[in-house]
Design a protein around this motif. Structure first.
Motif, short mmCIF file in Angstrom:
data_model
loop_
_atom_site.label_atom_id
_atom_site.label_comp_id
_atom_site.label_asym_id
_atom_site.label_seq_id
_atom_site.Cartn_x
_atom_site.Cartn_y
_atom_site.Cartn_z
N SER A 1 0.83 -1.20 0.00
CA SER A 1 0.00 0.00 0.00
C SER A 1 0.87 1.25 0.00
O SER A 1 2.08 1.21 0.24
CB SER A 1 -0.90 0.01 1.23
OG SER A 1 -0.13 0.27 2.40
N GLU A 2 0.24 2.39 -0.23
CA GLU A 2 0.96 3.66 -0.17
C GLU A 2 1.52 3.89 1.23
O GLU A 2 2.64 4.37 1.39
CB GLU A 2 0.03 4.80 -0.58
CG GLU A 2 0.74 6.16 -0.64
CD GLU A 2 -0.20 7.29 -1.01
OE1 GLU A 2 0.27 8.43 -1.09
OE2 GLU A 2 -1.40 7.02 -1.21
N PHE A 3 0.74 3.53 2.23
CA PHE A 3 1.23 3.69 3.60
C PHE A 3 2.41 2.75 3.86
O PHE A 3 3.34 3.09 4.60
CB PHE A 3 0.11 3.42 4.60
CG PHE A 3 0.51 3.63 6.04
CD1 PHE A 3 0.98 4.85 6.48
CD2 PHE A 3 0.45 2.59 6.96
CE1 PHE A 3 1.36 5.06 7.79
CE2 PHE A 3 0.83 2.77 8.27
CZ PHE A 3 1.28 4.01 8.69
N GLY A 4 2.38 1.55 3.25
CA GLY A 4 3.52 0.65 3.39
C GLY A 4 4.78 1.24 2.81
O GLY A 4 5.89 1.06 3.36
N VAL A 5 4.67 1.95 1.69
CA VAL A 5 5.82 2.64 1.11
C VAL A 5 6.35 3.69 2.08
O VAL A 5 7.56 3.82 2.29
CB VAL A 5 5.42 3.30 -0.23
CG1 VAL A 5 6.55 4.18 -0.76
CG2 VAL A 5 5.06 2.24 -1.26
N GLN A 6 5.45 4.42 2.69
CA GLN A 6 5.84 5.44 3.66
C GLN A 6 6.58 4.80 4.84
O GLN A 6 7.58 5.35 5.33
CB GLN A 6 4.62 6.18 4.17
CG GLN A 6 4.93 7.23 5.25
CD GLN A 6 3.68 7.91 5.77
OE1 GLN A 6 2.72 8.09 5.02
NE2 GLN A 6 3.69 8.28 7.03
N GLN A 7 6.13 3.65 5.28
CA GLN A 7 6.79 2.98 6.40
C GLN A 7 8.21 2.57 6.04
O GLN A 7 9.12 2.67 6.88
CB GLN A 7 5.97 1.77 6.83
CG GLN A 7 4.67 2.12 7.54
CD GLN A 7 3.85 0.88 7.88
OE1 GLN A 7 3.58 0.03 7.03
NE2 GLN A 7 3.46 0.78 9.14
N TYR A 8 8.42 2.10 4.82
CA TYR A 8 9.79 1.78 4.40
C TYR A 8 10.67 3.04 4.41
O TYR A 8 11.84 3.00 4.81
CB TYR A 8 9.79 1.18 2.99
CG TYR A 8 9.44 -0.28 2.94
CD1 TYR A 8 10.04 -1.20 3.80
CD2 TYR A 8 8.54 -0.76 2.00
CE1 TYR A 8 9.73 -2.54 3.74
CE2 TYR A 8 8.23 -2.11 1.92
CZ TYR A 8 8.82 -3.00 2.80
OH TYR A 8 8.52 -4.34 2.73
N GLU A 9 10.11 4.17 3.97
CA GLU A 9 10.87 5.42 3.96
C GLU A 9 11.24 5.82 5.38
O GLU A 9 12.38 6.22 5.66
CB GLU A 9 10.05 6.50 3.27
CG GLU A 9 10.78 7.84 3.18
CD GLU A 9 9.91 8.93 2.59
OE1 GLU A 9 10.27 10.11 2.79
OE2 GLU A 9 8.89 8.62 1.97
N GLU A 10 10.26 5.75 6.28
CA GLU A 10 10.52 6.14 7.66
C GLU A 10 11.52 5.21 8.32
O GLU A 10 12.36 5.64 9.12
CB GLU A 10 9.20 6.17 8.43
CG GLU A 10 8.26 7.28 7.96
CD GLU A 10 6.88 7.21 8.60
OE1 GLU A 10 6.59 6.16 9.23
OE2 GLU A 10 6.11 8.16 8.45
N SER A 11 11.45 3.93 8.00
CA SER A 11 12.40 2.96 8.54
C SER A 11 13.81 3.27 8.06
O SER A 11 14.77 3.30 8.85
CB SER A 11 12.00 1.54 8.14
OG SER A 11 12.98 0.61 8.54
N ALA A 12 13.96 3.53 6.76
CA ALA A 12 15.28 3.83 6.20
C ALA A 12 15.85 5.10 6.81
O ALA A 12 17.05 5.19 7.11
CB ALA A 12 15.18 3.95 4.68
N ASP A 13 15.00 6.09 7.01
CA ASP A 13 15.46 7.34 7.61
C ASP A 13 15.93 7.12 9.04
O ASP A 13 16.99 7.61 9.45
CB ASP A 13 14.34 8.38 7.56
CG ASP A 13 14.78 9.73 8.07
OD1 ASP A 13 15.51 10.45 7.32
OD2 ASP A 13 14.43 10.09 9.21
N ALA A 14 15.15 6.36 9.82
CA ALA A 14 15.52 6.12 11.22
C ALA A 14 16.82 5.32 11.32
O ALA A 14 17.68 5.63 12.15
CB ALA A 14 14.38 5.38 11.93
N ILE A 15 16.97 4.31 10.48
CA ILE A 15 18.17 3.47 10.54
C ILE A 15 19.41 4.27 10.16
O ILE A 15 20.46 4.18 10.80
CB ILE A 15 18.00 2.25 9.62
CG1 ILE A 15 16.95 1.30 10.21
CG2 ILE A 15 19.32 1.51 9.44
CD1 ILE A 15 16.54 0.19 9.27
N THR A 16 19.32 5.06 9.08
CA THR A 16 20.50 5.81 8.64
C THR A 16 20.85 6.93 9.62
O THR A 16 22.03 7.25 9.82
CB THR A 16 20.31 6.36 7.23
OG1 THR A 16 19.10 7.14 7.17
CG2 THR A 16 20.23 5.23 6.22
#
Length: 555
Positions: free
Chosen positions: A101-116
């Motif tokens: 879903s679109e929200f799932g895409v957002q979650q991947y973005e937020e995860s990548a941002d938090a990890i980096t």
């Protein structure tokens, strides 16, 4: 409509364009992506191995998290992701057949941002992670790191064009420093479909018309996600680069190394948890007043018991894998010992010890252990239907159709004198619309009637009503669950079912008719290896059905 929340740094990172990237990525693979499901039921039995076109599985949440933990360390932040699904029992099949879903895409973005942000915030941590100090945006340090890091994340070497793109991103976004540009480039790599999806395209093979042979890097990915449930390490990628994974003997050697690693035990436990449906323990509830042996910690003890039994059979004794349904050996803590009425010296609430169940006792194998018995029972009474259905579907891989539309599947509450569950269920067993399926499920399900809804063994119902635990399996009369365990000990369908379930888990889809010869061949090899599960894994990963994929049919 999905409501999107503002996100720090999104204005600079958004142009990395996950949505656009996935569209381009998906379009480039259209000719290589297959459809999940069975072949036409009206077709005749395949006379030769016909492989299905590939799936395009997304990483499951566990695969995503474990892959990143290998790269960033176990202490990295773990952001929530879209829930996995498990049609046909397995998360891998859900990952191949559901859309993001679109929200799932957002979650991947937020995860990548938090990890980096975690990886780059601390100077010592980022220096250890990158291995060099950028002197300028996009310099040699940045390029060499992105090549190394990209190889691990994409599970293959980056092309020169990809390197140029990601170095360019690190240069363009280097504000206020080269480190920030590199962080955002890494964040983009983690959002790439080349990381989040497992593309299996293969190459044409003149020796096998109609098939495509998986490349060494694709084999490294398949092996690692099956045997470790995460991406390949450098050693496996090196083996791919050197051509070692192009031949069955090289694949076997790599698989043996992976199976010797503790991560293989964790991955196989994940497979058996799904195969045996242990997740259903989470929803089990019992009234302690009605079931005094059902302590608050008993559910987790039941789960752990099965995990220890599986680990012992698969990796410890390496015995006949079918014996999990018939063995008298198990592992108990104090709570389980009390439930089973056995002695277990050294057992405590937290300590499990191996025990041998009494030879003249009522228990043998997983189907007489607490996990199976409680998962397949109602909160206040047993369910021969649920227990029999489990035997049919999970142990023998037989299909139980859904009830006909409009049929009432509820049981009336007992009236007057106490009734046994068997007597209450007669209404279903005599109803023509229900009889066939209920006889199919209930006949083996009645064998467990001596075990109540908490897994405790009893000899009578309330008011001393005697228990009748007789039943049958496909017309063979049996007296109780111990008799069933004896039958399952040598039942050929048990081994074939394990092969089928492992094949579905490994492929991320249901087998087609054209692949039935592969399943028959693997089942024969499994039997020839005395049903040693580790040997089955080696036979599977070296088989043509694992190393090749079918051509996509023209529309």
């Amino acid at each position: 409509m999905v409501q999107r929340r503002p996100h720090p740094g999104r204005s600079r990172a958004r142009w990395l364009g996950f949505s656009a990237a996935i569209a381009v990525f998906g379009a480039s693979l259209t000719a290589c992506v297959g459809v999940i499901g069975d072949a036409d039921e009206d077709t005749t039995e395949a006379e030769s191995l016909v492989l299905a076109a590939p799936a395009l599985p997304r990483l499951t949440a566990a695969q995503y998290q474990s892959s990143l933990a290998e790269l960033f360390g176990a202490s990295m932040p773990k952001a929530p992701l879209e829930d996995d699904t498990k049609p046909f029992l397995f998360y891998n099949i859900g990952a191949s057949s559901t859309t993001l879903s679109e929200f799932g895409v957002q979650q991947y973005e937020e995860s990548a941002d938090a990890i980096t942000r975690y990886a780059f915030a601390d100077p010592a941590r980022r220096a250890a992670f990158v291995g060099c100090e950028p002197a300028a945006p996009g310099d040699a340090c940045v390029e060499s790191f992105l090549r190394r890091f990209g190889r691990r994340v994409f599970r293959r070497p980056l092309t020169d064009e990809e390197v140029t793109r990601w170095v360019g991103i690190a240069q363009t976004l280097a504000d206020p420093s080269a480190w920030e540009g590199l962080r955002l480039a890494v964040s983009g790599v983690l959002q790439s479909p080349h990381f989040l999806y497992r593309a299996e395209v293969g190459v044409p093979d003149d020796a096998a018309p109609g098939r495509r042979k998986l490349t060494g890097y694709e084999m490294a990915t398949r092996l690692s996600f099956l045997l470790w449930n995460q991406g390949p390490d450098d050693a496996l990628l090196d083996a791919a680069e050197q051509g070692d994974l192009d031949k069955p003997e090289g694949v076997a050697a790599a698989a043996e190394r992976l199976l010797d690693d503790p991560r293989a035990r964790s991955a196989m436990q994940a497979f058996f948890r799904q195969y045996l449906d242990l997740g259903r323990l989470d929803g089990v509830q019992r009234d302690p007043a009605a079931y005094p042996y059902f302590t608050p910690t008993l559910k987790e003890a039941m789960r752990r018991e099965v995990e220890l039994l599986v680990d012992d059979v698969v990796f410890g004794s390496r015995g006949d894998a079918r014996s999990i349904f018939s063995t008298r050996k198990t592992f108990v803590n104090a709570d389980l010992a009390a439930l089973y009425g056995i002695e277990a010296p050294g057992a405590t609430t937290d300590t499990f010890v191996p025990v041998e169940l009494p030879a003249d006792g009522p228990r043998a194998g997983l189907l007489t252990l607490g996990a199976f018995l409680t998962m397949n029972a109602h909160e206040t009474r047993t369910s021969p239907t649920a227990r029999g259905k489990y035997v049919r579907e999970r142990v023998l891989c037989l299909e139980v159709p859904a009830p006909p539309p409009g049929v009432d599947t509820t049981l009336d509450p007992p009236m007057g004198d106490p009734k046994t569950v068997r007597e209450q269920m007669e209404a279903h067993r005599t109803n023509p619309a229900c009889a066939a399926c209920h006889n199919f499920m209930d006949s083996p399900g009645f064998l467990f009637e001596h075990f109540d809804s908490s897994g405790y063994y009893r000899t009578v119902f309330a008011d001393d009503v005697p228990i009748d635990s007789s039943g049958d399996l496909d017309g063979k009369p049996l007296a109780n669950a111990r008799d069933l365990a004896t039958v399952l000990e040598t039942e050929p369908r048990v081994g074939r079912c394990m092969v089928q379930q492992l094949y579905r888990h490994a492929q991320g889809r249901v087998e087609t008719k054209g692949e039935r010869l592969a399943l028959e061949d693997l089942a024969s090899r499994f039997a020839g290896a005395s049903f040693d599960f580790r040997t089955l894994l080696i036979e599977l990963v070296t088989h043509d059905a694992f190393r090749y994929i079918g051509e996509e049919e023209s529309p």
